[in-house]
Scaffold this active site. Structure first.
Site, short mmCIF file in Angstrom:
data_model
loop_
_atom_site.label_atom_id
_atom_site.label_comp_id
_atom_site.label_asym_id
_atom_site.label_seq_id
_atom_site.Cartn_x
_atom_site.Cartn_y
_atom_site.Cartn_z
N CYS A 1 0.82 -1.22 0.00
CA CYS A 1 0.00 0.00 0.00
C CYS A 1 0.86 1.26 0.00
CB CYS A 1 -0.91 0.01 1.23
SG CYS A 1 0.01 0.05 2.77
N ASP B 1 2.30 2.63 2.58
CA ASP B 1 2.27 3.39 3.84
C ASP B 1 3.60 3.25 4.59
OD1 ASP B 1 -0.26 3.97 3.15
OD2 ASP B 1 -1.22 3.17 4.95
N CYS C 1 -2.67 5.66 5.73
CA CYS C 1 -4.13 5.70 5.73
C CYS C 1 -4.67 5.96 7.15
CB CYS C 1 -4.66 4.36 5.22
SG CYS C 1 -4.35 3.03 6.38
N CYS D 1 -2.70 -2.83 8.63
CA CYS D 1 -2.20 -1.57 9.17
C CYS D 1 -1.82 -1.76 10.64
CB CYS D 1 -3.24 -0.46 9.03
SG CYS D 1 -4.01 -0.40 7.41
#
Ligand code: FES
Length: 123
Positions: free
Chosen positions: A36, A38, A61, A105
């Site tokens: 992603c 991140d 995010c 996450c």
């Protein structure tokens, strides 16, 4: 939106308590998720084997920010071995609810903490 994220998760995203950088940290955990994109950095201050202070900087995010903030809350004041036992599931449970696609996450936050502790111990 609240049926995707719990109110608590939204609150930690919108009003993070531990966002920022520590001056002169004892350990730094830099992690990222190539999938992603991140990025997350966890800073710790250690005193008598306990996490005296902890902060995070996250380029990511909403869930990455909320989980970084929560891992800081869970780890603060803990002895290092206990902080290492915090799982990504502990973070998800404490936040209440995350969309299934966002559980990674929480995993990133847990890895960030672990890296910061390993960095401190490797010094
Ligand atoms: Fe990858 Fe949040 S979408 S850490």
């Amino acid at each position: 939106m609240s049926n995707i994220y719990s109110e608590k998760a939204m609150d930690h995203f919108l009003n993070p308590r531990n966002m920022g950088k520590l001056d002169d940290p004892d350990g730094i955990g830099d992690v990222g998720n190539p999938g992603c994109g991140d990025l997350m950095t966890i800073y710790i201050k250690v005193d008598e084997d306990k996490i005296k202070d902890i902060k995070f900087k996250t380029l990511g995010c909403a869930a990455a920010i909320a989980t970084s903030d929560m891992i800081c809350e869970l780890a603060k004041g803990k002895v290092l071995d206990d902080a290492l036992k915090i799982t990504f599931q502990d973070v998800v449970d404490k936040l209440g609810k995350l969309p299934p696609s966002k559980v990674h996450c929480a995993n990133l936050a847990q890895k960030g903490l672990k890296e910061a502790i390993n960095d401190y111990r490797g010094k």
